[in-house]
Design an enzyme around this catalytic site. Structure first.
Site, short mmCIF file in Angstrom:
data_model
loop_
_atom_site.label_atom_id
_atom_site.label_comp_id
_atom_site.label_asym_id
_atom_site.label_seq_id
_atom_site.Cartn_x
_atom_site.Cartn_y
_atom_site.Cartn_z
N CYS A 113 105.90 -56.87 37.78
CA CYS A 113 105.87 -58.08 36.96
C CYS A 113 104.89 -59.11 37.53
O CYS A 113 103.69 -58.91 37.43
CB CYS A 113 107.28 -58.61 36.73
SG CYS A 113 107.40 -59.50 35.16
N HIS A 221 110.48 -54.02 34.98
CA HIS A 221 111.28 -54.13 36.21
C HIS A 221 112.02 -52.82 36.54
O HIS A 221 113.21 -52.69 36.22
CB HIS A 221 112.29 -55.28 36.07
CG HIS A 221 111.64 -56.61 36.17
ND1 HIS A 221 111.58 -57.35 37.33
CD2 HIS A 221 110.97 -57.32 35.24
CE1 HIS A 221 110.91 -58.46 37.12
NE2 HIS A 221 110.53 -58.46 35.85
N GLU A 223 113.07 -51.95 39.32
CA GLU A 223 114.09 -52.17 40.36
C GLU A 223 115.46 -52.43 39.75
O GLU A 223 116.48 -52.29 40.42
CB GLU A 223 113.68 -53.35 41.28
CG GLU A 223 113.99 -54.76 40.77
CD GLU A 223 113.09 -55.24 39.62
OE1 GLU A 223 112.17 -54.50 39.24
OE2 GLU A 223 113.32 -56.36 39.12
N1 LIG Z 1 105.99 -65.49 35.54
C1 LIG Z 1 105.34 -64.30 35.09
C2 LIG Z 1 105.96 -63.08 35.72
C3 LIG Z 1 107.30 -62.75 35.15
C4 LIG Z 1 108.25 -62.13 36.15
O1 LIG Z 1 107.87 -61.66 37.19
N2 LIG Z 1 109.53 -62.20 35.83
C5 LIG Z 1 110.56 -61.85 36.76
C6 LIG Z 1 111.67 -62.83 36.72
C7 LIG Z 1 112.59 -62.80 37.90
C8 LIG Z 1 112.83 -61.43 38.49
O2 LIG Z 1 113.46 -60.58 37.86
O3 LIG Z 1 112.45 -61.24 39.65
C9 LIG Z 1 105.37 -64.18 33.58
O4 LIG Z 1 106.11 -64.94 32.95
O5 LIG Z 1 104.66 -63.33 33.04
#
Ligand SMILES: N[C@@H](CCC(=O)NCCCC(=O)O)C(=O)O
Length: 250
Positions: A113, A221, A223
């Site tokens: 992400c 995600h 994970e």
């Molecule tokens: N801010 C960026 C990346 C989005 C992101 O990494 N979300 C993860 C949220 C929290 C987590 O699960 O660790 C975007 O908005 O594209």
């Protein structure tokens, strides 16, 4: 004697009360243990205060995590963010050079992400700042106000491109993923190869072409509940295998 690989996990700088702390999401740390069979080590976002080359010499892999904060657009010559956008300049100043150094040094890398977006920016790519406001793109953000199981639930398919890392590790040609992001790849950095696409054509995964080892980024995600999703697990296991190989070679 074989040892478990030591896997660095990037951190965000969060203000808790009046003081800054370096924090990493629990699910990333647990996925390193259960999915990649490694030992997670949180890497503080201290920029160049840490000698990154020396740190890399001690690590067998690096996981670049997601975060609510966005990469500051000046890193990819993007227009200034809207007022109120969450940034983490210390994280940017740590992860962007660390990604380039890790790939050059042959340290396995998995970006998730924000971590995926950081990989694209680190190698010279650009980001859409609000994918959902661009004609023809879906809304890739999580449904607001829903419980976390719904927010991280399966949202859309990705189409795996033939002949890449994903095909090589046995992922099916199409599978479902979650989606929790507002930004996305605009211009893919030179040297990155598309591994998977969303139905609207947004890049969902890439690898670093010609990397000495596993160097992959995914917009979703894996994970999240890694042990219960065979496709997510396959990605973590492939990453863990590369980390283990590096640990065994030293
Ligand atoms: N801010 C960026 C990346 C989005 C992101 O990494 N979300 C993860 C949220 C929290 C987590 O699960 O660790 C975007 O908005 O594209």
């Amino acid at each position: 004697m074989s040892r478990l690989p030591l896997i660095g996990v990037s951190a965000c700088v969060k203000q808790i009360g009046s003081k800054p702390y370096h924090v990493t999401g629990d699910k990333y740390l647990r996925a390193v243990i259960s999915g990649a069979s490694g030992i997670p080590v949180i890497i503080p976002s201290l920029g160049e205060v840490i000698d990154q080359e020396a740190m890399l010499a001690s690590l067998d892999g690096l996981l670049f995590t997601g975060s609510a904060s966005n990469v500051e657009p000046h890193h990819y010559s993007g227009s200034a963010s809207e007022a109120g956008t969450l940034h983490d300049s210390l994280r940017d100043s740590t992860t962007l050079p660390l990604i380039r150094r890790a790939v050059a040094a042959g340290v396995p890398v998995l970006g998730i992400c924000r971590g995926f977006q950081e990989m694209n920016v680190a190698f010279g790519g650009t980001l859409h700042q609000k994918v959902h406001e661009i004609e023809g793109f879906m809304d890739h953000r999580e449904p607001a106000g829903e419980p976390i199981e719904i927010q991280y639930g399966l949202r859309h398919v990705v189409d795996v491109q033939p002949g890449g890392v994903f095909a090589d590790i046995g992922l099916p040609s199409q599978f479902q993923v979650n989606s929790i992001h507002g930004q996305g790849v605009e211009r893919l950095a030179p040297g990155l190869r598309v591994e998977a696409l969303a139905p609207d054509g947004l890049v969902e995964a890439f690898c670093v072409e010609g990397a000495k080892t596993f160097a992959v980024g995914v917009q979703w995600h894996p994970e999240w509940q890694v042990e219960t999703n065979p496709n997510y697990l396959a990605i973590f296991q492939a990453f863990g295998k590369a980390c283990s190989k590096r640990a065994g070679n030293r």
